[in-house]
Design a protein around this motif. Structure first.
Motif, PDB file in Angstrom:
ATOM      1  N   SER A 136      19.666  48.431  26.831  1.00  0.00           N
ATOM      2  CA  SER A 136      20.123  48.561  28.218  1.00  0.00           C
ATOM      3  C   SER A 136      20.043  47.260  29.020  1.00  0.00           C
ATOM      4  O   SER A 136      18.991  46.614  29.064  1.00  0.00           O
ATOM      5  CB  SER A 136      19.230  49.627  28.886  1.00  0.00           C
ATOM      6  N   SER A 137      21.127  46.913  29.692  1.00  0.00           N
ATOM      7  CA  SER A 137      21.084  45.699  30.529  1.00  0.00           C
ATOM      8  C   SER A 137      20.127  45.892  31.702  1.00  0.00           C
ATOM      9  O   SER A 137      19.463  44.950  32.136  1.00  0.00           O
ATOM     10  CB  SER A 137      22.479  45.330  31.033  1.00  0.00           C
ATOM     11  N   PHE A 138      20.060  47.124  32.185  1.00  0.00           N
ATOM     12  CA  PHE A 138      19.133  47.435  33.281  1.00  0.00           C
ATOM     13  C   PHE A 138      17.685  47.229  32.806  1.00  0.00           C
ATOM     14  O   PHE A 138      16.862  46.583  33.473  1.00  0.00           O
ATOM     15  CB  PHE A 138      19.370  48.886  33.714  1.00  0.00           C
ATOM     16  N   ASP A 189      19.505  44.017  37.640  1.00  0.00           N
ATOM     17  CA  ASP A 189      20.627  44.065  36.697  1.00  0.00           C
ATOM     18  C   ASP A 189      21.903  43.599  37.412  1.00  0.00           C
ATOM     19  O   ASP A 189      22.750  44.409  37.775  1.00  0.00           O
ATOM     20  CB  ASP A 189      20.732  45.531  36.219  1.00  0.00           C
ATOM     21  N   ASN A 246      24.451  46.550  38.784  1.00  0.00           N
ATOM     22  CA  ASN A 246      24.089  47.828  38.156  1.00  0.00           C
ATOM     23  C   ASN A 246      24.819  48.953  38.881  1.00  0.00           C
ATOM     24  O   ASN A 246      24.968  48.936  40.111  1.00  0.00           O
ATOM     25  CB  ASN A 246      22.566  48.035  38.201  1.00  0.00           C
ATOM     26  N   SER A 247      25.241  49.952  38.127  1.00  0.00           N
ATOM     27  CA  SER A 247      26.087  51.018  38.663  1.00  0.00           C
ATOM     28  C   SER A 247      25.444  51.786  39.819  1.00  0.00           C
ATOM     29  O   SER A 247      26.143  52.424  40.600  1.00  0.00           O
ATOM     30  CB  SER A 247      26.452  51.998  37.553  1.00  0.00           C
TER      31      SER A 247
HETATM   32  C1  SPV Z   1      22.145  50.300  31.585  1.00  0.00           C
HETATM   33  O1  SPV Z   1      21.242  51.014  31.121  1.00  0.00           O
HETATM   34  O2  SPV Z   1      22.020  49.089  31.742  1.00  0.00           O
HETATM   35  C2  SPV Z   1      23.438  50.872  31.939  1.00  0.00           C
HETATM   36  C3  SPV Z   1      23.485  52.249  32.414  1.00  0.00           C
HETATM   37  O3  SPV Z   1      24.424  50.171  31.898  1.00  0.00           O
HETATM   38  S1  SPV Z   1      23.351  52.202  34.141  1.00  0.00           S
HETATM   39  O4  SPV Z   1      22.058  51.634  34.500  1.00  0.00           O
HETATM   40  O5  SPV Z   1      23.455  53.582  34.558  1.00  0.00           O
HETATM   41  O6  SPV Z   1      24.430  51.423  34.674  1.00  0.00           O
END
Ligand code: SPV
Ligand code: MG
Length: 293
Positions: A51-53, A63, A127-128
């Motif tokens: 996960s980038s987060f 993120d 981040n979303s």
């Molecule tokens: C992540 O886990 O980095 C994602 C999912 O991309 S989210 O955090 O929901 O964007």
């Protein structure tokens, strides 16, 4: 097909493909390092989401595309090496334009991961769940990035997930569908439809119109009470619990440290935390000691 994923790199990707063909829901846990990946595996998850987060948070950073390809690659490689199950690398926007997306594919695929996911936001992405400043790249430009990444694959098994942030950016289901059709045309093996709505209604509507054209991945963080079996029946092929390990860790460590400071010793936390022996076991101490000559 076997019920557990194999160890060989190409086979790990093929195993996910076979799950898609068999309509067996793939359950994926978000991780940010070798340890959290291994705990996901040990817990029984089918695959790991690098996960980038999580990787950003583990570096003490938000993120926001602050870390670069090399840092994400190092983190996901550590996860891949720590487990036998497939690792899916969250590659954000592909670290630039179509040439960068192609390079991203070559580097992550060479590391052994089962696949990569890239998303259709403008670089630098946020981040979303960040409320403001979410911006989409044009669908056509993003399709070009997917095509470049798809063509850069050295192994046909390697998975390419095209992620749309259309709903995250305030667009409707129709636009999400238009984008996902383009992304599959461009070479994506699966689409990730992300939503931060409190319920799954938009995703359900998407699935109804999508008619299983290609496998669908969801990240049900905000609609957490949607049962995974129900999601699978509605047409979901992969569910990613992206950030729960990270959040569990923060809560557990905070509680532990505040108890230690409050009591003036670590005695009261001892029975609630993993023993040193458990950490030895998770990090495979005995196997490594066995290599001593
Ligand atoms: C992540 O886990 O980095 C994602 C999912 O991309 S989210 O955090 O929901 O964007
Ligand atoms: Mg991410």
């Amino acid at each position: 097909m076997t019920t557990s994923p194999p160890r060989v790199d190409a086979d790990r990707a093929s195993w996910i493909r076979q799950c898609f063909l068999d309509r067996r829901l793939v359950r994926v846990a978000g991780a940010h390092d070798g340890l959290t990946a291994r705990i996901a595996e040990e817990s029984g998850f089918d695959a790991v989401w690098a996960s980038s987060f999580g990787i950003s948070a583990a570096a003490g950073l938000p993120d926001l595309s602050l870390l670069g390809l090399a840092e994400y690659l190092a983190a996901s490689t550590a996860m891949h090496r720590a487990v036998d199950i497939p690792v899916l690398a969250d590659c954000d926007t592909g670290f630039g334009g179509s040439i960068n997306a192609a390079y991203t594919m070559t580097q992550f695929e060479a590391s052994g991961v089962a696949g990569i996911c890239i998303e259709d936001k403008l670089f630098p992405k946020r981040n979303s769940f960040v409320a403001a400043g979410q911006q989409l790249l044009s669908a056509e430009e993003f399709a070009g990035k997917l095509q470049a990444a798809s063509e850069a694959r050295a192994r046909p098994e390697t998975l390419l997930i095209g992620r749309t942030e259309a709903l995250i950016c305030g667009e409707g289901v129709e636009e999400a569908l238009r984008r996902c059709h383009l992304y599959v045309d461009a070479g994506a093996d699966a689409v990730l439809i992300h939503s931060k709505a409190p319920g799954p209604e938009q995703v359900v509507e998407f699935l109804r119109h999508w008619q299983r054209r290609a496998p669908v991945v969801i990240v049900p963080t905000t609609y957490a009470d949607w049962d995974s079996e129900e999601a699978a029946e509605a047409g979901v092929d992969m569910v990613i619990y992206a950030n729960h390990a990270l959040r569990a860790m923060v809560t557990a460590v905070r509680e532990t440290w505040s108890t230690v400071l409050e009591h003036g010793s670590s005695a009261t936390v001892e029975e609630n935390i993993a023993s040193v022996k458990e950490i030895f076991a998770i990090s495979q101490l005995d196997a490594w000691l066995g290599k001593s000559r």
